[in-house]
Design a protein around this motif. Structure first.
Motif, PDB file in Angstrom:
ATOM      1  N   PRO A   1      48.932   1.154  55.415  1.00 51.31           N
ATOM      2  CA  PRO A   1      48.318   0.932  56.731  1.00 51.31           C
ATOM      3  C   PRO A   1      48.664  -0.449  57.295  1.00 51.31           C
ATOM      4  CG  PRO A   1      46.701   1.660  55.091  1.00 51.31           C
ATOM      5  CD  PRO A   1      47.932   1.254  54.343  1.00 51.31           C
ATOM      6  N   ASP A   2      48.535  -0.566  58.598  1.00 51.09           N
ATOM      7  CA  ASP A   2      48.627  -1.862  59.235  1.00 51.09           C
ATOM      8  C   ASP A   2      47.373  -2.668  58.888  1.00 51.09           C
ATOM      9  OD1 ASP A   2      51.109  -1.416  60.600  1.00 51.09           O
ATOM     10  OD2 ASP A   2      50.030  -0.128  62.017  1.00 51.09           O
ATOM     11  N   ILE A   3      47.365  -3.927  59.284  1.00 48.89           N
ATOM     12  CA  ILE A   3      46.227  -4.797  58.989  1.00 48.89           C
ATOM     13  C   ILE A   3      45.011  -4.337  59.788  1.00 48.89           C
ATOM     14  CG2 ILE A   3      45.345  -7.155  59.146  1.00 48.89           C
ATOM     15  CD1 ILE A   3      48.281  -8.098  58.835  1.00 48.89           C
ATOM     16  N   THR A   4      43.939  -3.984  59.086  1.00 48.93           N
ATOM     17  CA  THR A   4      42.724  -3.505  59.744  1.00 48.93           C
ATOM     18  C   THR A   4      41.582  -3.461  58.733  1.00 48.93           C
ATOM     19  OG1 THR A   4      41.819  -1.750  61.139  1.00 48.93           O
ATOM     20  CG2 THR A   4      43.197  -1.059  59.289  1.00 48.93           C
ATOM     21  N   ASN A   5      40.449  -2.891  59.145  1.00 47.57           N
ATOM     22  CA  ASN A   5      39.309  -2.646  58.263  1.00 47.57           C
ATOM     23  C   ASN A   5      39.326  -1.188  57.823  1.00 47.57           C
ATOM     24  OD1 ASN A   5      37.344  -5.007  58.039  1.00 47.57           O
ATOM     25  ND2 ASN A   5      37.675  -4.970  60.256  1.00 47.57           N
ATOM     26  N   LEU A   6      39.432  -0.970  56.519  1.00 52.03           N
ATOM     27  CA  LEU A   6      39.395   0.392  55.980  1.00 52.03           C
ATOM     28  C   LEU A   6      38.517   0.404  54.731  1.00 52.03           C
ATOM     29  CD1 LEU A   6      43.119   1.621  56.300  1.00 52.03           C
ATOM     30  CD2 LEU A   6      41.176   2.224  57.759  1.00 52.03           C
ATOM     31  N   THR A   7      37.230   0.235  54.921  1.00 54.09           N
ATOM     32  CA  THR A   7      36.317   0.214  53.770  1.00 54.09           C
ATOM     33  C   THR A   7      35.098   1.087  54.030  1.00 54.09           C
ATOM     34  OG1 THR A   7      35.242  -1.790  54.629  1.00 54.09           O
ATOM     35  CG2 THR A   7      36.959  -2.099  52.973  1.00 54.09           C
ATOM     36  N   ALA A   8      34.546   1.572  52.932  1.00 60.22           N
ATOM     37  CA  ALA A   8      33.232   2.213  52.929  1.00 60.22           C
ATOM     38  C   ALA A   8      32.415   1.507  51.843  1.00 60.22           C
ATOM     39  CB  ALA A   8      33.353   3.704  52.667  1.00 60.22           C
ATOM     40  N   ASN A   9      31.247   2.023  51.548  1.00 61.52           N
ATOM     41  CA  ASN A   9      30.349   1.324  50.634  1.00 61.52           C
ATOM     42  C   ASN A   9      29.794   2.251  49.564  1.00 61.52           C
ATOM     43  OD1 ASN A   9      29.969   0.369  53.633  1.00 61.52           O
ATOM     44  ND2 ASN A   9      29.672  -1.434  52.369  1.00 61.52           N
ATOM     45  N   LEU A  10      29.812   1.766  48.320  1.00 59.89           N
ATOM     46  CA  LEU A  10      29.165   2.448  47.201  1.00 59.89           C
ATOM     47  C   LEU A  10      27.979   1.620  46.735  1.00 59.89           C
ATOM     48  CD1 LEU A  10      32.115   3.599  44.889  1.00 59.89           C
ATOM     49  CD2 LEU A  10      30.640   5.059  46.293  1.00 59.89           C
ATOM     50  N   THR A  11      26.909   2.295  46.383  1.00 55.93           N
ATOM     51  CA  THR A  11      25.727   1.590  45.887  1.00 55.93           C
ATOM     52  C   THR A  11      25.519   1.917  44.416  1.00 55.93           C
ATOM     53  OG1 THR A  11      24.673   1.673  48.057  1.00 55.93           O
ATOM     54  CG2 THR A  11      23.245   1.236  46.165  1.00 55.93           C
ATOM     55  N   PHE A  12      25.388   0.873  43.600  1.00 55.39           N
ATOM     56  CA  PHE A  12      25.145   1.018  42.165  1.00 55.39           C
ATOM     57  C   PHE A  12      23.714   0.587  41.868  1.00 55.39           C
ATOM     58  CE2 PHE A  12      29.660   0.577  42.717  1.00 55.39           C
ATOM     59  CZ  PHE A  12      30.198   1.493  41.830  1.00 55.39           C
ATOM     60  N   SER A  13      22.982   1.462  41.202  1.00 59.45           N
ATOM     61  CA  SER A  13      21.560   1.220  40.945  1.00 59.45           C
ATOM     62  C   SER A  13      21.321   0.829  39.492  1.00 59.45           C
ATOM     63  CB  SER A  13      20.747   2.483  41.268  1.00 59.45           C
ATOM     64  OG  SER A  13      20.899   2.836  42.630  1.00 59.45           O
ATOM     65  N   PHE A  14      20.406  -0.108  39.305  1.00 60.08           N
ATOM     66  CA  PHE A  14      20.044  -0.583  37.965  1.00 60.08           C
ATOM     67  C   PHE A  14      18.521  -0.607  37.855  1.00 60.08           C
ATOM     68  CE2 PHE A  14      24.165  -2.273  39.065  1.00 60.08           C
ATOM     69  CZ  PHE A  14      24.919  -2.035  37.930  1.00 60.08           C
ATOM     70  N   ARG A  15      18.017  -0.015  36.748  1.00 59.17           N
ATOM     71  CA  ARG A  15      16.580   0.130  36.566  1.00 59.17           C
ATOM     72  C   ARG A  15      16.206  -0.094  35.106  1.00 59.17           C
ATOM     73  NH1 ARG A  15      17.591   0.386  41.248  1.00 59.17           N
ATOM     74  NH2 ARG A  15      17.026   1.966  42.798  1.00 59.17           N
ATOM     75  N   GLY A  16      15.015  -0.610  34.859  1.00 64.35           N
ATOM     76  CA  GLY A  16      14.422  -0.669  33.530  1.00 64.35           C
ATOM     77  C   GLY A  16      15.316  -1.207  32.436  1.00 64.35           C
ATOM     78  N   SER A  17      15.708  -0.318  31.515  1.00 65.60           N
ATOM     79  CA  SER A  17      16.477  -0.734  30.338  1.00 65.60           C
ATOM     80  C   SER A  17      17.920  -1.105  30.670  1.00 65.60           C
ATOM     81  CB  SER A  17      16.472   0.390  29.283  1.00 65.60           C
ATOM     82  OG  SER A  17      17.091   1.566  29.801  1.00 65.60           O
ATOM     83  N   ASP A  18      18.352  -0.927  31.917  1.00 63.84           N
ATOM     84  CA  ASP A  18      19.726  -1.275  32.300  1.00 63.84           C
ATOM     85  C   ASP A  18      20.001  -2.769  32.152  1.00 63.84           C
ATOM     86  OD1 ASP A  18      20.217   1.345  32.947  1.00 63.84           O
ATOM     87  OD2 ASP A  18      19.899   1.094  35.099  1.00 63.84           O
ATOM     88  N   PHE A  19      18.948  -3.567  32.046  1.00 64.86           N
ATOM     89  CA  PHE A  19      19.129  -5.018  31.982  1.00 64.86           C
ATOM     90  C   PHE A  19      19.129  -5.564  30.555  1.00 64.86           C
ATOM     91  CE2 PHE A  19      16.729  -4.018  35.945  1.00 64.86           C
ATOM     92  CZ  PHE A  19      17.747  -4.280  36.848  1.00 64.86           C
ATOM     93  N   GLU A  20      19.073  -4.668  29.557  1.00 63.37           N
ATOM     94  CA  GLU A  20      18.953  -5.145  28.174  1.00 63.37           C
ATOM     95  C   GLU A  20      20.205  -5.874  27.710  1.00 63.37           C
ATOM     96  OE1 GLU A  20      17.869  -1.850  25.752  1.00 63.37           O
ATOM     97  OE2 GLU A  20      15.845  -1.671  26.622  1.00 63.37           O
ATOM     98  N   SER A  21      21.373  -5.286  27.951  1.00 61.16           N
ATOM     99  CA  SER A  21      22.623  -5.961  27.590  1.00 61.16           C
ATOM    100  C   SER A  21      23.762  -5.347  28.378  1.00 61.16           C
ATOM    101  CB  SER A  21      22.911  -5.843  26.097  1.00 61.16           C
ATOM    102  OG  SER A  21      23.397  -4.550  25.773  1.00 61.16           O
ATOM    103  N   LEU A  22      24.823  -6.103  28.531  1.00 61.53           N
ATOM    104  CA  LEU A  22      25.987  -5.617  29.259  1.00 61.53           C
ATOM    105  C   LEU A  22      26.582  -4.379  28.578  1.00 61.53           C
ATOM    106  CD1 LEU A  22      28.032  -6.370  31.615  1.00 61.53           C
ATOM    107  CD2 LEU A  22      29.420  -7.408  29.819  1.00 61.53           C
ATOM    108  N   GLU A  23      26.735  -4.442  27.262  1.00 62.77           N
ATOM    109  CA  GLU A  23      27.408  -3.366  26.543  1.00 62.77           C
ATOM    110  C   GLU A  23      26.631  -2.060  26.609  1.00 62.77           C
ATOM    111  OE1 GLU A  23      29.842  -2.553  22.426  1.00 62.77           O
ATOM    112  OE2 GLU A  23      28.748  -4.415  22.687  1.00 62.77           O
TER     113      GLU A  23
END
Length: 416
Positions: free
Chosen positions: A267-289
């Motif tokens: 494409p030529d120079i322009t805006n070509l983006t959309a958005n994804l949302t990633f949700s984190f809850r509860g035990s998701d914060f225990e560790s990266l791995e």
């Protein structure tokens, strides 16, 4: 004078600025190992205007339409030289200086020169390009400069680029487009941390934290061994960093996705983006791995989900067929920039940033300057080093808080 109709994506960025969420500017810093020829640099920037005429336009908006109108600009309008041996405060000032989109031009290059090297600060109106488009423009800047070094008479034909989102949607079937229009899924409201950001409109700043070459190599190996992507690691580490500092029980992080993968040609120079949302809850914060292993299949499925395109397709049709005032109201209703986001500009190729034999030793790109409570982390990779940056119109306390978050994000990422 020639003019170009504004695209729907241009107006979405404009509205975010009008609603005091960001300043719709993109910011790039390049450290150049030597001194550039300013006359050639000026010619180079003007050649970019042949590739993207909107750079040398004024933006005009009425109640019924919006357009880019070409205008004549002297060199002082888009390029300046500052000579100093104390470059850091000047760089920061140049990085946060605003454009005037109504009077144009839509790009400004500041050369901060020391006795040993040049530092380039480039500000671009985000209405014209996303991060990938900005990278494309930087590569063209280096390419055209190099060609002018080799041949002072080098030029390119002026062209009107294709900037519409239709270049994405034309590649979908009628059944997919119908699904976009009839989809009844309503996303749930985003969960955002309660940031202690106070904001200060008169004090914009951009801050940056680096991840070393060695640590980034470790991160790449870690991601490969765990069957995840670098982006999976970054967004998860960001969520844990926010949780560690704010003790939030649930949060959502938005990540822009590049729609160029749905186009059939570059494409030529322009805006070509959309958005994804990633949700984190509860035990998701225990560790990266543990979080990565638990959520990697969810992440993978989400990236192939076309649902984020639905509202953009609808807005594109509204912009094409209904009055401009109706479109703006629908944007207000259907589109909102996320409060918490992470955008990965990807790898910046040093081989494509050679200025006629003068090399670039350091680069990073940062997104629009936010207004509190909006918080975005921008990521760029150059020569194996990762740059984490953020920006805000904020207080000294805001600066220290955001710096602490970036340092915590860096610490959460796997490293030796």
């Amino acid at each position: 004078m020639p003019h170009y109709k504004a695209e729907s994506s241009d107006i979405k960025h404009l509205i975010s600025s009008e609603n005091h969420k960001n300043d719709h500017h993109l910011h790039a810093y390049l450290e150049v190992e030597g001194h550039l020829d300013l006359m050639l640099l000026e010619k180079t920037i003007r050649l970019l205007g042949n590739k993207l005429p909107h750079l040398f336009c004024k933006f005009q908006q009425t109640k019924t339409s919006a357009k880019w109108v070409e205008a004549d600009f002297s060199a002082q309008n888009f390029i300046s030289l500052i000579e100093t041996e104390d470059s850091n405060p000047v760089i920061q000032q140049a990085l946060t200086k605003k454009l005037n989109i109504l009077t144009g031009p839509q790009i400004r290059v500041t050369v901060i020169r020391t006795s040993q090297k040049d530092n380039l600060v480039i500000i671009l109106n985000h209405m014209l390009a996303d991060g990938a488009g900005f990278k494309q423009l930087l590569y063209l800047l280096a390419e055209f400069y190099t060609k002018l070094v080799q041949n002072p008479d080098f030029t390119i034909k002026k062209e009107a680029p294709s900037r519409s989102l239709n270049q994405v949607f034309q590649n979908f079937s009628l059944a997919q487009k119908w699904h976009f229009l009839t989809d009844k899924i309503t996303p749930s409201p985003s969960k955002n941390p309660n940031y202690p950001l106070k904001g200060d409109d008169s004090h914009p700043y951009i801050l940056r934290v680096k991840v070393s070459n060695e640590s980034f190599s470790w991160l790449k190996a870690y991601a490969k061994n765990h069957g995840v992507t670098i982006n999976d690691c970054l967004v998860t580490a960001f969520s844990i960093a926010l949780h560690n500092k704010l003790h939030t029980a649930e949060l959502d992080i938005d990540c822009p996705i590049d729609l160029r993968k749905f186009t059939k040609k570059t494409p030529d120079i322009t805006n070509l983006t959309a958005n994804l949302t990633f949700s984190f809850r509860g035990s998701d914060f225990e560790s990266l791995e543990t979080t990565l292993l638990k959520k990697k299949e969810i992440f993978k499925a989400k990236k192939s989900d076309l649902q984020p395109l639905h509202k953009f397709y609808l807005l594109e049709l509204i912009y094409k067929f209904l009055p401009y005032r109706v479109f703006k109201k629908q944007v207000q209703k259907r589109y909102n920039i996320p409060q918490t986001s992470l955008t990965n500009m990807g790898i910046i190729d040093d081989k494509l940033l050679d200025f006629g034999g003068i090399t670039v030793s350091d680069v990073f790109i940062s997104g629009s300057l936010k207004f509190a409570p909006y918080f975005q982390v921008a990521v760029t990779t150059f020569r194996g080093e990762l740059s984490l940056s953020t920006n805000l119109h904020g207080t000294e306390e805001d600066y220290r808080f955001q710096l602490a978050i970036l340092e915590e994000l860096k610490a959460v990422l796997p490293h030796k």
